[in-house]
Scaffold this motif. Structure first.
Motif, PDB file in Angstrom:
ATOM      1  N   VAL A  99      -5.776 -36.551 -59.002  1.00 29.60           N
ATOM      2  CA  VAL A  99      -6.689 -36.467 -60.212  1.00 29.60           C
ATOM      3  C   VAL A  99      -5.652 -35.578 -61.078  1.00 29.60           C
ATOM      4  CG1 VAL A  99      -7.123 -33.850 -61.702  1.00 29.60           C
ATOM      5  CG2 VAL A  99      -8.547 -36.083 -59.229  1.00 29.60           C
ATOM      6  N   ILE A 100      -3.942 -34.655 -60.193  1.00 26.22           N
ATOM      7  CA  ILE A 100      -3.338 -33.873 -60.637  1.00 26.22           C
ATOM      8  C   ILE A 100      -1.798 -35.016 -61.479  1.00 26.22           C
ATOM      9  CG2 ILE A 100      -1.552 -32.754 -60.488  1.00 26.22           C
ATOM     10  CD1 ILE A 100      -3.097 -31.045 -58.498  1.00 26.22           C
ATOM     11  N   THR A 101      -2.097 -36.088 -60.653  1.00 23.34           N
ATOM     12  CA  THR A 101      -0.982 -36.584 -61.240  1.00 23.34           C
ATOM     13  C   THR A 101      -0.785 -37.437 -62.560  1.00 23.34           C
ATOM     14  OG1 THR A 101      -1.535 -38.161 -59.279  1.00 23.34           O
ATOM     15  CG2 THR A 101       0.107 -36.850 -58.931  1.00 23.34           C
ATOM     16  N   LEU A 130       3.109 -43.888 -59.385  1.00 22.57           N
ATOM     17  CA  LEU A 130       2.776 -44.641 -58.745  1.00 22.57           C
ATOM     18  C   LEU A 130       2.469 -43.508 -57.071  1.00 22.57           C
ATOM     19  CD1 LEU A 130       4.588 -46.313 -56.417  1.00 22.57           C
ATOM     20  CD2 LEU A 130       6.568 -44.600 -56.589  1.00 22.57           C
ATOM     21  N   ASP A 131       2.391 -41.976 -57.748  1.00 25.96           N
ATOM     22  CA  ASP A 131       1.995 -41.570 -56.643  1.00 25.96           C
ATOM     23  C   ASP A 131       0.511 -41.308 -56.954  1.00 25.96           C
ATOM     24  OD1 ASP A 131       1.549 -39.355 -54.550  1.00 25.96           O
ATOM     25  OD2 ASP A 131       2.376 -37.500 -56.744  1.00 25.96           O
ATOM     26  N   VAL A 132      -0.368 -41.828 -57.442  1.00 25.03           N
ATOM     27  CA  VAL A 132      -1.775 -42.094 -57.555  1.00 25.03           C
ATOM     28  C   VAL A 132      -1.984 -43.824 -57.029  1.00 25.03           C
ATOM     29  CG1 VAL A 132      -3.579 -42.633 -59.307  1.00 25.03           C
ATOM     30  CG2 VAL A 132      -2.040 -40.970 -59.973  1.00 25.03           C
ATOM     31  N   LEU A 133      -1.290 -44.797 -57.284  1.00 24.53           N
ATOM     32  CA  LEU A 133      -1.643 -45.773 -56.405  1.00 24.53           C
ATOM     33  C   LEU A 133      -1.405 -45.687 -55.059  1.00 24.53           C
ATOM     34  CD1 LEU A 133       0.456 -48.114 -58.086  1.00 24.53           C
ATOM     35  CD2 LEU A 133      -2.473 -47.686 -58.344  1.00 24.53           C
ATOM     36  N   SER A 134      -0.347 -44.796 -54.307  1.00 29.16           N
ATOM     37  CA  SER A 134      -0.016 -44.665 -53.639  1.00 29.16           C
ATOM     38  C   SER A 134      -1.795 -43.236 -52.633  1.00 29.16           C
ATOM     39  CB  SER A 134       1.030 -43.707 -52.715  1.00 29.16           C
ATOM     40  OG  SER A 134       1.202 -41.797 -53.194  1.00 29.16           O
ATOM     41  N   SER A 135      -1.571 -42.777 -53.483  1.00 27.46           N
ATOM     42  CA  SER A 135      -2.448 -41.503 -52.626  1.00 27.46           C
ATOM     43  C   SER A 135      -4.270 -42.137 -52.467  1.00 27.46           C
ATOM     44  CB  SER A 135      -3.153 -40.175 -53.741  1.00 27.46           C
ATOM     45  OG  SER A 135      -1.802 -39.492 -53.853  1.00 27.46           O
ATOM     46  N   ILE A 146       2.241 -52.738 -48.614  1.00 24.16           N
ATOM     47  CA  ILE A 146       0.964 -52.078 -50.194  1.00 24.16           C
ATOM     48  C   ILE A 146       1.634 -50.799 -50.342  1.00 24.16           C
ATOM     49  CG2 ILE A 146      -0.943 -51.849 -51.369  1.00 24.16           C
ATOM     50  CD1 ILE A 146      -2.784 -51.830 -49.271  1.00 24.16           C
ATOM     51  N   LEU A 147       2.292 -49.945 -49.818  1.00 24.34           N
ATOM     52  CA  LEU A 147       2.982 -48.643 -50.939  1.00 24.34           C
ATOM     53  C   LEU A 147       4.634 -49.312 -50.362  1.00 24.34           C
ATOM     54  CD1 LEU A 147       2.266 -46.093 -48.072  1.00 24.34           C
ATOM     55  CD2 LEU A 147       1.833 -46.392 -50.816  1.00 24.34           C
ATOM     56  N   GLY A 148       5.537 -50.089 -49.490  1.00 22.04           N
ATOM     57  CA  GLY A 148       6.761 -51.056 -49.824  1.00 22.04           C
ATOM     58  C   GLY A 148       6.286 -51.595 -51.062  1.00 22.04           C
ATOM     59  N   VAL A 149       5.724 -52.286 -51.341  1.00 20.68           N
ATOM     60  CA  VAL A 149       5.387 -53.712 -52.365  1.00 20.68           C
ATOM     61  C   VAL A 149       5.551 -52.669 -53.791  1.00 20.68           C
ATOM     62  CG1 VAL A 149       4.077 -55.349 -53.550  1.00 20.68           C
ATOM     63  CG2 VAL A 149       4.458 -55.383 -50.958  1.00 20.68           C
ATOM     64  N   ILE A 150       4.783 -51.826 -53.863  1.00 24.11           N
ATOM     65  CA  ILE A 150       4.536 -51.087 -54.509  1.00 24.11           C
ATOM     66  C   ILE A 150       5.331 -49.934 -55.467  1.00 24.11           C
ATOM     67  CG2 ILE A 150       3.078 -49.061 -55.635  1.00 24.11           C
ATOM     68  CD1 ILE A 150       0.765 -49.648 -54.249  1.00 24.11           C
ATOM     69  N   PHE A 151       6.036 -49.869 -54.264  1.00 19.58           N
ATOM     70  CA  PHE A 151       7.611 -48.723 -54.624  1.00 19.58           C
ATOM     71  C   PHE A 151       8.867 -49.748 -54.641  1.00 19.58           C
ATOM     72  CE2 PHE A 151       8.204 -44.500 -52.051  1.00 19.58           C
ATOM     73  CZ  PHE A 151       7.268 -44.415 -51.854  1.00 19.58           C
ATOM     74  N   ILE A 152       9.151 -51.250 -54.067  1.00 17.16           N
ATOM     75  CA  ILE A 152      10.154 -52.083 -55.239  1.00 17.16           C
ATOM     76  C   ILE A 152       9.728 -52.261 -56.625  1.00 17.16           C
ATOM     77  CG2 ILE A 152      11.317 -54.186 -54.351  1.00 17.16           C
ATOM     78  CD1 ILE A 152      10.704 -53.938 -51.639  1.00 17.16           C
ATOM     79  N   THR A 177       4.962 -41.126 -46.681  1.00 15.62           N
ATOM     80  CA  THR A 177       5.449 -42.045 -47.628  1.00 15.62           C
ATOM     81  C   THR A 177       4.694 -41.743 -48.842  1.00 15.62           C
ATOM     82  OG1 THR A 177       5.590 -43.960 -45.843  1.00 15.62           O
ATOM     83  CG2 THR A 177       5.940 -44.474 -48.379  1.00 15.62           C
ATOM     84  N   ASP A 178       3.608 -41.086 -48.674  1.00 19.52           N
ATOM     85  CA  ASP A 178       2.633 -40.469 -50.167  1.00 19.52           C
ATOM     86  C   ASP A 178       3.488 -39.076 -50.555  1.00 19.52           C
ATOM     87  OD1 ASP A 178       0.717 -40.418 -52.071  1.00 19.52           O
ATOM     88  OD2 ASP A 178       0.175 -39.411 -51.166  1.00 19.52           O
ATOM     89  N   GLY A 179       3.171 -38.071 -49.035  1.00 19.00           N
ATOM     90  CA  GLY A 179       4.378 -36.452 -49.356  1.00 19.00           C
ATOM     91  C   GLY A 179       6.152 -37.162 -50.316  1.00 19.00           C
TER      92      GLY A 179
END
Length: 236
Positions: free
Chosen positions: A44-46, A74-79, A104-110, A168-170
């Motif tokens: 919500v915040i991000t 990206l933070d929204v997706l990772s959360s 999945i997080l790794g792919v999104i990060f890239i 990773t989310d942190g």
């Protein structure tokens, strides 16, 4: 230390995370619910911060603001991935589910890093000058503080649950906090030293490279582990 590492590897090789030995069932469920609660708050915040930062980026021509906005998304997706990771109460210690979330997080990060790098490099190439005002400062301070607080909470929960996905989310929230303050710093420097117009774009490039490196490392670490634990999908 070596003995502890062997125990950890043995546990994860059996489809469970190290937290399965540390936490009692009711403690694990309590921390799982806290992780989900923090993830919802973070989403919500991000989302609010992302919309605000995108607006600032367009209005003030800021590469750092764009980078922060993209990192916020990206933070929204990772959360959201962390929410999926802990949505099944029976899979709180599932190593296989943990590793899938990390991949999945790794792919999104890239993918995210490529967009941030592209924007920052474009702004540097065209010598785009950032505009400075109080609104930009306010967004930077608020977003920076909020993201760092969220990062600390996620790191603490990730350590207790031995969750690489939560950590990773942190890390992503921490990057968001740094980018928030970088907007403030680059804008202040530009106001006093117009010759240093490139600081904003340079920070954007550095952040993009950091996210790219983290994403690649996640994939290199986690893809082999998914193969090792694929026979333990019953925990999901």
């Amino acid at each position: 230390m070596d003995h502890e590492m062997k125990i950890t590897d043995s546990i994860e090789g059996g489809g469970l995370l190290e937290s399965s030995m540390r936490l009692k069932p009711h403690e694990a469920q309590s921390y799982r619910k806290k992780a989900m609660w923090v993830s919802w708050v973070s989403i919500v915040i991000t989302i609010i911060l992302a919309i605000t930062a995108f607006t600032v980026s367009i209005m003030r021509h800021s590469a750092s603001a764009f980078g922060f906005a993209f990192d916020a998304m990206l933070d929204v997706l990772s959360s959201a991935i962390v929410l999926w990771r802990y949505s099944n109460a029976a899979a709180v210690h599932s190593a296989h589910r943990e590793y899938i979330a990390c991949v999945i997080l790794g792919v999104i990060f890239i993918l995210s890093s490529l967009c941030i790098l592209g924007k920052a490099i474009h702004d540097l190439a065209t010598k785009l000058l950032p505009e400075v005002d109080d609104f930009l400062f306010s967004v930077s301070i608020v977003s920076g503080l909020v993201c760092i607080i969220l990062a600390v909470i996620k790191f603490m929960l990730g350590k207790v649950l031995t969750s690489r996905a939560l950590i990773t989310d942190g890390f992503n929230s921490l990057v968001g906090g740094i980018m928030g303050f970088s907007i403030l710093i680059s804008a202040e420097v530009f106001k006093h030293e117009p010759k240093v117009w490139y600081l904003d774009g340079t920070i954007g490039v550095l952040i993009g490279l950091i996210i790219l490196a983290y994403g690649v490392k996640l994939l290199l670490d986690m893809v082999p582990r998914i193969r090792q634990t694929r026979n333990y999908e019953r925990f999901e």
